[in-house]
Design a protein around this motif. Structure first.
Motif, PDB file in Angstrom:
ATOM      1  N   GLN A 227       0.822  -1.209   0.000  1.00 47.34           N
ATOM      2  CA  GLN A 227       0.000   0.000   0.000  1.00 47.34           C
ATOM      3  C   GLN A 227       0.859   1.264   0.000  1.00 47.34           C
ATOM      4  O   GLN A 227       0.545   2.243  -0.689  1.00 47.34           O
ATOM      5  CB  GLN A 227      -0.927   0.018   1.218  1.00 47.34           C
ATOM      6  CG  GLN A 227      -1.750   1.278   1.396  1.00 47.34           C
ATOM      7  CD  GLN A 227      -2.656   1.571   0.191  1.00 47.34           C
ATOM      8  OE1 GLN A 227      -3.194   0.647  -0.424  1.00 47.34           O
ATOM      9  NE2 GLN A 227      -2.814   2.852  -0.146  1.00 47.34           N
ATOM     10  N   ASP A 309      -8.316   2.712   5.524  1.00 49.06           N
ATOM     11  CA  ASP A 309      -9.080   1.572   5.008  1.00 49.06           C
ATOM     12  C   ASP A 309      -8.415   0.898   3.805  1.00 49.06           C
ATOM     13  O   ASP A 309      -8.818  -0.202   3.415  1.00 49.06           O
ATOM     14  CB  ASP A 309     -10.482   2.035   4.599  1.00 49.06           C
ATOM     15  CG  ASP A 309     -11.298   2.545   5.788  1.00 49.06           C
ATOM     16  OD1 ASP A 309     -10.994   2.111   6.921  1.00 49.06           O
ATOM     17  OD2 ASP A 309     -12.203   3.373   5.579  1.00 49.06           O
ATOM     18  N   ARG A 310      -7.452   1.546   3.212  1.00 52.96           N
ATOM     19  CA  ARG A 310      -6.862   0.999   1.987  1.00 52.96           C
ATOM     20  C   ARG A 310      -5.988  -0.240   2.227  1.00 52.96           C
ATOM     21  O   ARG A 310      -5.692  -0.981   1.291  1.00 52.96           O
ATOM     22  CB  ARG A 310      -6.046   2.089   1.275  1.00 52.96           C
ATOM     23  CG  ARG A 310      -6.937   3.222   0.753  1.00 52.96           C
ATOM     24  CD  ARG A 310      -6.126   4.248   0.005  1.00 52.96           C
ATOM     25  NE  ARG A 310      -6.987   5.337  -0.492  1.00 52.96           N
ATOM     26  CZ  ARG A 310      -6.558   6.371  -1.193  1.00 52.96           C
ATOM     27  NH1 ARG A 310      -5.262   6.477  -1.492  1.00 52.96           N
ATOM     28  NH2 ARG A 310      -7.408   7.309  -1.588  1.00 52.96           N
ATOM     29  N   TYR A 311      -5.561  -0.458   3.454  1.00 49.16           N
ATOM     30  CA  TYR A 311      -4.705  -1.624   3.724  1.00 49.16           C
ATOM     31  C   TYR A 311      -5.472  -2.941   3.551  1.00 49.16           C
ATOM     32  O   TYR A 311      -4.895  -3.971   3.211  1.00 49.16           O
ATOM     33  CB  TYR A 311      -4.128  -1.544   5.143  1.00 49.16           C
ATOM     34  CG  TYR A 311      -3.236  -0.348   5.371  1.00 49.16           C
ATOM     35  CD1 TYR A 311      -1.975  -0.278   4.804  1.00 49.16           C
ATOM     36  CD2 TYR A 311      -3.670   0.718   6.167  1.00 49.16           C
ATOM     37  CE1 TYR A 311      -1.162   0.830   5.016  1.00 49.16           C
ATOM     38  CE2 TYR A 311      -2.867   1.827   6.378  1.00 49.16           C
ATOM     39  CZ  TYR A 311      -1.601   1.876   5.801  1.00 49.16           C
ATOM     40  OH  TYR A 311      -0.799   2.975   6.005  1.00 49.16           O
ATOM     41  N   GLN A 313      -7.410  -4.137   1.363  1.00 52.56           N
ATOM     42  CA  GLN A 313      -7.462  -4.770   0.045  1.00 52.56           C
ATOM     43  C   GLN A 313      -6.302  -5.724  -0.215  1.00 52.56           C
ATOM     44  O   GLN A 313      -6.370  -6.546  -1.133  1.00 52.56           O
ATOM     45  CB  GLN A 313      -7.476  -3.686  -1.041  1.00 52.56           C
ATOM     46  CG  GLN A 313      -6.209  -2.842  -1.059  1.00 52.56           C
ATOM     47  CD  GLN A 313      -6.246  -1.737  -2.081  1.00 52.56           C
ATOM     48  OE1 GLN A 313      -6.674  -1.941  -3.235  1.00 52.56           O
ATOM     49  NE2 GLN A 313      -5.837  -0.518  -1.682  1.00 52.56           N
ATOM     50  N   TRP A 314      -5.250  -5.632   0.583  1.00 52.18           N
ATOM     51  CA  TRP A 314      -4.056  -6.445   0.334  1.00 52.18           C
ATOM     52  C   TRP A 314      -3.971  -7.685   1.220  1.00 52.18           C
ATOM     53  O   TRP A 314      -3.014  -8.444   1.102  1.00 52.18           O
ATOM     54  CB  TRP A 314      -2.798  -5.593   0.521  1.00 52.18           C
ATOM     55  CG  TRP A 314      -2.769  -4.399  -0.374  1.00 52.18           C
ATOM     56  CD1 TRP A 314      -2.827  -3.081  -0.014  1.00 52.18           C
ATOM     57  CD2 TRP A 314      -2.697  -4.411  -1.801  1.00 52.18           C
ATOM     58  NE1 TRP A 314      -2.801  -2.266  -1.103  1.00 52.18           N
ATOM     59  CE2 TRP A 314      -2.721  -3.065  -2.239  1.00 52.18           C
ATOM     60  CE3 TRP A 314      -2.625  -5.420  -2.760  1.00 52.18           C
ATOM     61  CZ2 TRP A 314      -2.665  -2.707  -3.577  1.00 52.18           C
ATOM     62  CZ3 TRP A 314      -2.571  -5.071  -4.107  1.00 52.18           C
ATOM     63  CH2 TRP A 314      -2.594  -3.741  -4.493  1.00 52.18           C
ATOM     64  N   GLU A 315      -4.969  -7.908   2.058  1.00 51.76           N
ATOM     65  CA  GLU A 315      -4.891  -9.070   2.957  1.00 51.76           C
ATOM     66  C   GLU A 315      -4.864 -10.390   2.167  1.00 51.76           C
ATOM     67  O   GLU A 315      -4.010 -11.253   2.414  1.00 51.76           O
ATOM     68  CB  GLU A 315      -6.055  -9.065   3.948  1.00 51.76           C
ATOM     69  CG  GLU A 315      -5.991 -10.246   4.924  1.00 51.76           C
ATOM     70  CD  GLU A 315      -7.059 -10.174   6.008  1.00 51.76           C
ATOM     71  OE1 GLU A 315      -7.028 -11.013   6.926  1.00 51.76           O
ATOM     72  OE2 GLU A 315      -7.934  -9.268   5.932  1.00 51.76           O
ATOM     73  N   GLN A 316      -5.798 -10.550   1.228  1.00 52.94           N
ATOM     74  CA  GLN A 316      -5.845 -11.799   0.477  1.00 52.94           C
ATOM     75  C   GLN A 316      -4.644 -11.963  -0.462  1.00 52.94           C
ATOM     76  O   GLN A 316      -4.015 -13.034  -0.504  1.00 52.94           O
ATOM     77  CB  GLN A 316      -7.154 -11.910  -0.315  1.00 52.94           C
ATOM     78  CG  GLN A 316      -7.337 -13.273  -1.013  1.00 52.94           C
ATOM     79  CD  GLN A 316      -7.209 -14.427  -0.039  1.00 52.94           C
ATOM     80  OE1 GLN A 316      -7.842 -14.441   1.003  1.00 52.94           O
ATOM     81  NE2 GLN A 316      -6.374 -15.413  -0.388  1.00 52.94           N
TER      82      GLN A 316
END
Length: 326
Positions: A227, A309-311, A313-316
């Protein structure tokens, strides 16, 4: 047996006759033959080699190099050719596809072969002792495979693992001995990442393993770096932000040179007892209950971003990167 009766010579003066040695030898052999009880049959003439001279002393034995072929001459027999070259008659017949009663003709070329016994089979090579590797902090399956000269797939197969499997310090992996690695193997890249990004992700995973960080913490670090910098070690950013995690010298994260040191900045993000910054900054491990927080909230607690909140999206994707690279 009958005896030869020699008539007396006339009484006139005898003249001494000196016979050539060859003639005298012939007469002597003729007389001797009359007294031989079972004379051996004469040996067949061999035209391939000249007759050896007779010597009154010990015979001289000369080594003869066996040629590979022989051209038949008039009067030759297979038996005689084999004997002259120190070979077995049956072997010469077999080498030329001849029967024992076959007729050979002048000008015919025969292959010569020795009757030497076949060499004993070579002893079987001893089996290589099985190898193992005990996983240490920072190890990855791909790095272990490269270090031992075998392919990644071979190590995975030998240990019942897949590319999504996770290894832990203390695990013992079997290293197969018969699966060489490709001569030149490019470092693996994760889905959606190029070589530079994959290398930075691999370093973040390695440092996390060395520090004993859980997979959850490593996933948060990977998503945060994606991110903040697209997993690139940027030499600029918002205001004075730098590096993988866009840390700022003005807020105490280190000097520009320190922040651009990828490994040091990663250790600062993880924080904890091994934090190079000590207590000057707060890393992930310094946040009470960080492992119970939602993914984005844990990253935001370290970064204090304007877009928390943008972090999420990178979990998966980070889960996939860890499975492939870690």
């Amino acid at each position: 047996m009958r005896r030869l009766t020699l008539s007396p010579l006339p009484s006139r003066r005898r003249t001494a006759v000196i016979w050539p040695a060859a003639v005298a030898g012939t007469i002597a052999l003729t007389l001797t033959a009359e007294h031989a009880a079972h004379a051996a049959p004469p040996e067949p003439a061999l035209t391939s080699l000249p007759p050896a001279p007779r010597s009154l002393g010990m015979p001289v034995l000369a080594a003869v190099t066996v040629p590979t072929t022989y051209t038949v001459k008039a009067g030759d027999t297979v038996w005689g050719i084999a004997r002259a070259h120190g070979l077995d008659t049956a072997a010469v017949l077999a080498a030329n596809g001849l029967a024992s009663d076959a007729v050979i003709r002048p000008g015919q070329v025969l292959a010569l072969t020795s009757a030497a016994a076949p060499a004993p089979p070579a002893p079987a090579a001893p089996e290589a002792a099985p190898r193992t590797h005990e996983v240490r902090p920072g190890d990855t399956v791909s790095a272990i495979a490269r270090a031992n000269g075998v392919s990644l797939d071979a190590v995975l197969s030998a240990n019942g693992l897949t590319r999504a499997s996770i290894i832990y310090p203390g695990d013992v992996l079997r290293i197969p001995a018969d699966s060489p690695a490709p001569a030149a193997v490019a470092p693996a890249t994760a889905p959606g990442l190029d070589a530079e990004q994959s290398d930075n992700a691999r370093m973040i995973i390695r440092v996390g393993r060395e520090l004993g960080v859980s997979d959850r913490g490593i996933l948060i670090a990977l998503g945060t770096a994606m991110q903040e910098s697209w997993l690139r070690n940027l030499d600029g950013g918002d205001r004075d932000s730098l590096g993988l995690f866009q840390q700022r010298p003005s807020t105490g994260w280190g000097t520009p040179e320190q922040i651009l040191d990828r490994e040091r900045s990663t250790r600062v993000f993880y924080g904890g007892a091994a934090d190079p910054n000590g207590t000057a900054t707060r890393g992930l491990l310094d946040i009470p209950g960080w492992d119970q927080l939602p993914y984005a909230d844990a990253a935001q607690a370290v970064q204090i971003s304007a877009y928390p909140d943008r972090y999420a999206q990178w979990e998966q994707p980070a889960t996939t990167w860890l499975a492939v690279l870690g």
